[in-house]
Scaffold this motif. Structure first.
Motif, mmCIF file in Angstrom:
data_model
loop_
_atom_site.group_PDB
_atom_site.id
_atom_site.type_symbol
_atom_site.label_atom_id
_atom_site.label_comp_id
_atom_site.label_asym_id
_atom_site.label_seq_id
_atom_site.Cartn_x
_atom_site.Cartn_y
_atom_site.Cartn_z
ATOM 1 N N ARG A 145 42.828 42.993 -6.636
ATOM 2 C CA ARG A 145 44.207 43.340 -6.953
ATOM 3 C C ARG A 145 44.463 43.075 -8.427
ATOM 4 N N THR A 158 47.486 43.357 -11.691
ATOM 5 C CA THR A 158 48.910 43.428 -12.016
ATOM 6 C C THR A 158 49.153 44.667 -12.863
ATOM 7 N N ILE A 159 50.391 44.968 -13.070
ATOM 8 C CA ILE A 159 50.754 46.134 -13.882
ATOM 9 C C ILE A 159 50.227 45.989 -15.313
ATOM 10 N N ARG A 178 46.068 53.159 -8.547
ATOM 11 C CA ARG A 178 47.438 52.687 -8.708
ATOM 12 C C ARG A 178 48.164 52.501 -7.371
ATOM 13 N N PRO A 182 50.019 50.747 -4.649
ATOM 14 C CA PRO A 182 50.701 49.444 -4.619
ATOM 15 C C PRO A 182 50.322 48.651 -3.369
ATOM 16 N N ASP A 206 54.497 43.246 -1.350
ATOM 17 C CA ASP A 206 55.934 43.357 -1.566
ATOM 18 C C ASP A 206 56.220 43.207 -3.057
ATOM 19 N N PRO A 207 56.871 44.203 -3.689
ATOM 20 C CA PRO A 207 57.126 44.124 -5.131
ATOM 21 C C PRO A 207 57.970 42.922 -5.548
ATOM 22 N N THR A 208 58.665 42.301 -4.608
ATOM 23 C CA THR A 208 59.518 41.166 -4.963
ATOM 24 C C THR A 208 58.767 39.832 -4.946
ATOM 25 N N PHE A 244 52.295 40.591 -5.504
ATOM 26 C CA PHE A 244 52.272 42.053 -5.595
ATOM 27 C C PHE A 244 51.286 42.492 -6.666
ATOM 28 N N PHE A 287 48.238 46.052 -7.603
ATOM 29 C CA PHE A 287 47.735 47.395 -7.352
ATOM 30 C C PHE A 287 46.274 47.292 -6.953
#
Length: 177
Positions: free
Chosen positions: A116, A118-119, A128, A130, A133-135, A139, A141
């Motif tokens: 995984r 990170t952005i 890419r 996802p 959970d984006p929160t 989280f 990619f």
């Protein structure tokens, strides 16, 4: 229409009377002059004139009725011979042996936490998709090598890009129509 006529008390009274008499909005607009059918309908709703007094049914039906001796009815009877239809085989709910059986969907592959990204670490050649959970801080990619020209790896491209027929079949299996 160069001038706009306002709704004076007299015009509103006439509108109420014509509406209660059962006149259509088009006829009322023509009698009032200077307003459209839609303006009449709008004013009727703003005034709260919902119900109408219907004309007596007896007058309308009496005008349509004629004495029995004045009415001539010609009756034609056509006799048509129809052949009985061939019996139809009832299909079983099971799939026929020669019918293609849908292939089992590949199970989702759990990615190791180290794959995984990170952005901030995401690059052009990385998947890419996802994950999580984006929160939450976990989280990220997928980060696996993406297919040239696509944003996803082979596994995630199979999920993202399904043929329409396969999507329909999957929805039927899941119970959606």
């Amino acid at each position: 229409m160069d001038t706009i006529l306002s709704w004076t008390d007299e015009r509103v009274t006439l509108l109420r009377q014509l509406w209660e008499d059962g006149q259509s909005a088009s006829k009322i607009a023509a009698q009032l002059g200077g307003v459209t059918r839609n303006a009449v309908i709008g004013k009727v709703h703003r005034l709260g004139l919902s119900g109408r007094v219907l004309k007596p049914v007896e007058d309308a039906t009496a005008a349509r009725r004629k004495p029995a001796q004045e009415v001539e009815i010609e009756t034609a009877i056509a006799v048509v011979e129809v052949e009985a239809p061939e019996p139809v085989a009832i299909l079983s709910h099971r799939l026929a042996p020669d019918f293609p059986v849908p292939a089992a969907k590949p199970e989702p592959v759990a990615l190791a936490a180290s794959q995984r990204v990170t952005i901030m670490d995401l690059r052009e050649s990385m998947c890419r998709w996802p994950i999580g959970d984006p929160t939450t801080p976990e989280f990220g990619f997928c980060g696996a090598r993406s297919i040239t020209g696509l944003p996803y790896c082979t596994h995630h491209a199979q999920i993202a890009y399904q043929p329409a027929a396969e999507r329909k079949r999957d929805r039927r299996v899941a119970g959606f129509r």
